[in-house]
Design a protein around this motif. Structure first.
Motif, PDB file in Angstrom:
ATOM      1  N   ILE A  26       0.839  -1.201   0.000  1.00  0.00           N
ATOM      2  CA  ILE A  26       0.000   0.000   0.000  1.00  0.00           C
ATOM      3  C   ILE A  26       0.874   1.251   0.000  1.00  0.00           C
ATOM      4  O   ILE A  26       0.657   2.187  -0.778  1.00  0.00           O
ATOM      5  CB  ILE A  26      -0.939  -0.012   1.224  1.00  0.00           C
ATOM      6  CG1 ILE A  26      -2.000  -1.093   1.064  1.00  0.00           C
ATOM      7  CG2 ILE A  26      -1.592   1.358   1.423  1.00  0.00           C
ATOM      8  CD1 ILE A  26      -2.814  -1.336   2.334  1.00  0.00           C
ATOM      9  N   VAL A  27       1.861   1.273   0.881  1.00  0.00           N
ATOM     10  CA  VAL A  27       2.736   2.443   0.963  1.00  0.00           C
ATOM     11  C   VAL A  27       3.545   2.605  -0.317  1.00  0.00           C
ATOM     12  O   VAL A  27       3.753   3.721  -0.796  1.00  0.00           O
ATOM     13  CB  VAL A  27       3.656   2.346   2.195  1.00  0.00           C
ATOM     14  CG1 VAL A  27       4.725   3.431   2.157  1.00  0.00           C
ATOM     15  CG2 VAL A  27       2.828   2.451   3.474  1.00  0.00           C
ATOM     16  N   ALA A  28       3.979   1.499  -0.910  1.00  0.00           N
ATOM     17  CA  ALA A  28       4.737   1.585  -2.161  1.00  0.00           C
ATOM     18  C   ALA A  28       3.910   2.250  -3.252  1.00  0.00           C
ATOM     19  O   ALA A  28       4.419   3.099  -4.006  1.00  0.00           O
ATOM     20  CB  ALA A  28       5.187   0.195  -2.601  1.00  0.00           C
ATOM     21  N   VAL A  59      -6.233   6.543   1.926  1.00  0.00           N
ATOM     22  CA  VAL A  59      -5.014   6.044   1.288  1.00  0.00           C
ATOM     23  C   VAL A  59      -4.860   4.547   1.506  1.00  0.00           C
ATOM     24  O   VAL A  59      -4.422   3.821   0.606  1.00  0.00           O
ATOM     25  CB  VAL A  59      -3.778   6.808   1.802  1.00  0.00           C
ATOM     26  CG1 VAL A  59      -2.498   6.200   1.240  1.00  0.00           C
ATOM     27  CG2 VAL A  59      -3.865   8.290   1.426  1.00  0.00           C
ATOM     28  N   LEU A  60      -5.243   4.063   2.689  1.00  0.00           N
ATOM     29  CA  LEU A  60      -5.168   2.618   2.924  1.00  0.00           C
ATOM     30  C   LEU A  60      -6.109   1.858   1.994  1.00  0.00           C
ATOM     31  O   LEU A  60      -5.807   0.749   1.551  1.00  0.00           O
ATOM     32  CB  LEU A  60      -5.506   2.294   4.379  1.00  0.00           C
ATOM     33  CG  LEU A  60      -4.493   2.750   5.432  1.00  0.00           C
ATOM     34  CD1 LEU A  60      -4.978   2.355   6.821  1.00  0.00           C
ATOM     35  CD2 LEU A  60      -3.110   2.164   5.181  1.00  0.00           C
ATOM     36  N   ARG A  61      -7.258   2.475   1.694  1.00  0.00           N
ATOM     37  CA  ARG A  61      -8.223   1.819   0.806  1.00  0.00           C
ATOM     38  C   ARG A  61      -7.842   1.965  -0.660  1.00  0.00           C
ATOM     39  O   ARG A  61      -7.984   1.009  -1.445  1.00  0.00           O
ATOM     40  CB  ARG A  61      -9.620   2.407   1.040  1.00  0.00           C
ATOM     41  CG  ARG A  61     -10.221   2.044   2.379  1.00  0.00           C
ATOM     42  CD  ARG A  61     -11.672   2.466   2.464  1.00  0.00           C
ATOM     43  NE  ARG A  61     -11.832   3.914   2.468  1.00  0.00           N
ATOM     44  CZ  ARG A  61     -11.838   4.663   3.573  1.00  0.00           C
ATOM     45  NH1 ARG A  61     -11.664   4.100   4.754  1.00  0.00           N
ATOM     46  NH2 ARG A  61     -12.022   5.967   3.483  1.00  0.00           N
ATOM     47  N   THR A  62      -7.376   3.140  -1.061  1.00  0.00           N
ATOM     48  CA  THR A  62      -7.068   3.431  -2.468  1.00  0.00           C
ATOM     49  C   THR A  62      -5.802   4.273  -2.519  1.00  0.00           C
ATOM     50  O   THR A  62      -5.867   5.514  -2.543  1.00  0.00           O
ATOM     51  CB  THR A  62      -8.236   4.196  -3.143  1.00  0.00           C
ATOM     52  OG1 THR A  62      -9.463   3.531  -2.866  1.00  0.00           O
ATOM     53  CG2 THR A  62      -8.030   4.291  -4.638  1.00  0.00           C
ATOM     54  N   PRO A  63      -4.627   3.655  -2.503  1.00  0.00           N
ATOM     55  CA  PRO A  63      -3.380   4.422  -2.399  1.00  0.00           C
ATOM     56  C   PRO A  63      -3.207   5.499  -3.465  1.00  0.00           C
ATOM     57  O   PRO A  63      -2.618   6.553  -3.194  1.00  0.00           O
ATOM     58  CB  PRO A  63      -2.297   3.338  -2.515  1.00  0.00           C
ATOM     59  CG  PRO A  63      -2.963   2.087  -2.057  1.00  0.00           C
ATOM     60  CD  PRO A  63      -4.387   2.198  -2.509  1.00  0.00           C
ATOM     61  N   ARG A  64      -3.732   5.270  -4.661  1.00  0.00           N
ATOM     62  CA  ARG A  64      -3.544   6.252  -5.730  1.00  0.00           C
ATOM     63  C   ARG A  64      -4.336   7.535  -5.494  1.00  0.00           C
ATOM     64  O   ARG A  64      -4.131   8.524  -6.203  1.00  0.00           O
ATOM     65  CB  ARG A  64      -3.931   5.644  -7.083  1.00  0.00           C
ATOM     66  CG  ARG A  64      -2.892   4.663  -7.620  1.00  0.00           C
ATOM     67  CD  ARG A  64      -3.294   4.120  -8.985  1.00  0.00           C
ATOM     68  NE  ARG A  64      -3.481   5.180  -9.965  1.00  0.00           N
ATOM     69  CZ  ARG A  64      -2.500   5.789 -10.624  1.00  0.00           C
ATOM     70  NH1 ARG A  64      -1.244   5.451 -10.392  1.00  0.00           N
ATOM     71  NH2 ARG A  64      -2.765   6.727 -11.511  1.00  0.00           N
ATOM     72  N   ILE A  65      -5.178   7.563  -4.475  1.00  0.00           N
ATOM     73  CA  ILE A  65      -5.891   8.793  -4.159  1.00  0.00           C
ATOM     74  C   ILE A  65      -4.929   9.886  -3.703  1.00  0.00           C
ATOM     75  O   ILE A  65      -5.287  11.069  -3.667  1.00  0.00           O
ATOM     76  CB  ILE A  65      -6.972   8.533  -3.093  1.00  0.00           C
ATOM     77  CG1 ILE A  65      -8.060   9.617  -3.147  1.00  0.00           C
ATOM     78  CG2 ILE A  65      -6.357   8.426  -1.699  1.00  0.00           C
ATOM     79  CD1 ILE A  65      -9.260   9.326  -2.269  1.00  0.00           C
ATOM     80  N   VAL A  66      -3.702   9.495  -3.371  1.00  0.00           N
ATOM     81  CA  VAL A  66      -2.662  10.471  -3.067  1.00  0.00           C
ATOM     82  C   VAL A  66      -2.572  11.541  -4.164  1.00  0.00           C
ATOM     83  O   VAL A  66      -2.368  12.728  -3.885  1.00  0.00           O
ATOM     84  CB  VAL A  66      -1.296   9.766  -2.879  1.00  0.00           C
ATOM     85  CG1 VAL A  66      -0.128  10.745  -2.977  1.00  0.00           C
ATOM     86  CG2 VAL A  66      -1.273   9.050  -1.531  1.00  0.00           C
ATOM     87  N   LEU A  67      -2.733  11.120  -5.409  1.00  0.00           N
ATOM     88  CA  LEU A  67      -2.673  12.076  -6.535  1.00  0.00           C
ATOM     89  C   LEU A  67      -3.729  13.161  -6.379  1.00  0.00           C
ATOM     90  O   LEU A  67      -3.462  14.345  -6.666  1.00  0.00           O
ATOM     91  CB  LEU A  67      -2.866  11.334  -7.851  1.00  0.00           C
ATOM     92  CG  LEU A  67      -1.765  10.360  -8.271  1.00  0.00           C
ATOM     93  CD1 LEU A  67      -2.252   9.456  -9.398  1.00  0.00           C
ATOM     94  CD2 LEU A  67      -0.519  11.138  -8.696  1.00  0.00           C
ATOM     95  N   ASP A  68      -4.921  12.795  -5.939  1.00  0.00           N
ATOM     96  CA  ASP A  68      -6.001  13.777  -5.767  1.00  0.00           C
ATOM     97  C   ASP A  68      -5.700  14.743  -4.633  1.00  0.00           C
ATOM     98  O   ASP A  68      -5.987  15.943  -4.736  1.00  0.00           O
ATOM     99  CB  ASP A  68      -7.326  13.064  -5.520  1.00  0.00           C
ATOM    100  CG  ASP A  68      -7.748  12.174  -6.684  1.00  0.00           C
ATOM    101  OD1 ASP A  68      -7.451  12.541  -7.846  1.00  0.00           O
ATOM    102  OD2 ASP A  68      -8.359  11.120  -6.461  1.00  0.00           O
ATOM    103  N   TYR A  69      -5.136  14.223  -3.553  1.00  0.00           N
ATOM    104  CA  TYR A  69      -4.774  15.104  -2.439  1.00  0.00           C
ATOM    105  C   TYR A  69      -3.669  16.072  -2.857  1.00  0.00           C
ATOM    106  O   TYR A  69      -3.726  17.265  -2.538  1.00  0.00           O
ATOM    107  CB  TYR A  69      -4.321  14.283  -1.234  1.00  0.00           C
ATOM    108  CG  TYR A  69      -5.458  13.672  -0.465  1.00  0.00           C
ATOM    109  CD1 TYR A  69      -6.226  14.447   0.412  1.00  0.00           C
ATOM    110  CD2 TYR A  69      -5.787  12.337  -0.611  1.00  0.00           C
ATOM    111  CE1 TYR A  69      -7.289  13.890   1.110  1.00  0.00           C
ATOM    112  CE2 TYR A  69      -6.839  11.775   0.096  1.00  0.00           C
ATOM    113  CZ  TYR A  69      -7.584  12.556   0.953  1.00  0.00           C
ATOM    114  OH  TYR A  69      -8.650  12.000   1.640  1.00  0.00           O
ATOM    115  N   LEU A  70      -2.684  15.580  -3.561  1.00  0.00           N
ATOM    116  CA  LEU A  70      -1.588  16.445  -3.982  1.00  0.00           C
ATOM    117  C   LEU A  70      -2.065  17.526  -4.949  1.00  0.00           C
ATOM    118  O   LEU A  70      -1.574  18.656  -4.911  1.00  0.00           O
ATOM    119  CB  LEU A  70      -0.472  15.614  -4.611  1.00  0.00           C
ATOM    120  CG  LEU A  70       0.270  14.668  -3.649  1.00  0.00           C
ATOM    121  CD1 LEU A  70       1.280  13.827  -4.405  1.00  0.00           C
ATOM    122  CD2 LEU A  70       0.952  15.471  -2.533  1.00  0.00           C
TER     123      LEU A  70
END
Length: 202
Positions: free
Chosen positions: A22-24, A186-197
């Motif tokens: 997940i973190v990766a 993020v734990l559920r959908t790690p790629r959501i990081v893109l939306d936060y950024l």
């Protein structure tokens, strides 16, 4: 000390052995600061997760922050960075980076007085992951605590935590938060990081 505007909270008890994967993926999506929350796990398990996440973050110059253990173990995390619970004593000697969880004005004032580098303020919005801390602060409550943290310069950076969706990021920044801290999405959908950024860059 420069910190990213997004803190990813990696809860080992929730994710289990899926945590490194997940973190990766979150790191591939742009996450650069990860708080490993594994306080209630055995020391050897916590160390194993910390080592795995360090290997993931190191190639991109990321930072791992260890949420302070409750078992009397070493408070200093990998890279000498630690996140303290609300009532944990400030460690001596001082780690290079110290954050603290806060929910009230008194807690934010204490963190500022003891010289914390950052605080997470929660819960800003309704969330199931922060039971027992009273009603959500909302943008107005966040603004008040952010102003308190910044009253003396330099004060701790303020991260909004608790129910923060990507759509809510601009509202949190407008309330005075430096950034946001996120766990469940993020734990559920790690790629959501893109939306936060994207919201943090706007």
């Amino acid at each position: 000390m420069t910190l990213p505007r997004l803190l990813t909270i990696a809860d080992a008890a929730t994710a289990g052995d899926r945590l490194p994967a997940i973190v990766a993926e979150a790191v591939r999506s742009g996450a650069r600061a990860v708080v490993l929350r594994a306080r209630d796990l055995p020391r050897d398990t916590r160390d194993r997760y910390a080592a795995a996440l360090c290997r993931i973050l190191e190639p991109v110059g990321g930072r791992l922050i260890l949420a302070g253990p409750q078992d009397g173990g070493e408070l200093h995390g990998p890279g000498d960075a630690v996140h303290l619970a609300t009532r944990q004593p400030f460690p001596t000697p001082r780690p290079a980076l110290v954050g603290r969880s806060c929910h009230t004005a008194d807690e934010v004032a204490r963190a500022a007085a003891e010289g914390c580098d950052y605080v997470t303020v929660s819960p800003v919005y309704p969330t199931l992951s922060k039971p027992g801390y009273g009603p959500p602060l909302g943008p107005a409550g966040l603004a008040g605590l952010a102003a308190l943290a910044g009253r003396d310069r330099p004060g701790p950076l303020v991260y909004a935590l608790g129910g923060v969706t990507p759509a809510a990021v601009p509202e949190c920044l407008a309330a005075g938060a430096y950034g946001v801290a996120v766990m469940g999405p993020v734990l559920r959908t790690p790629r959501i990081v893109l939306d936060y950024l994207e919201g943090l860059a706007g």
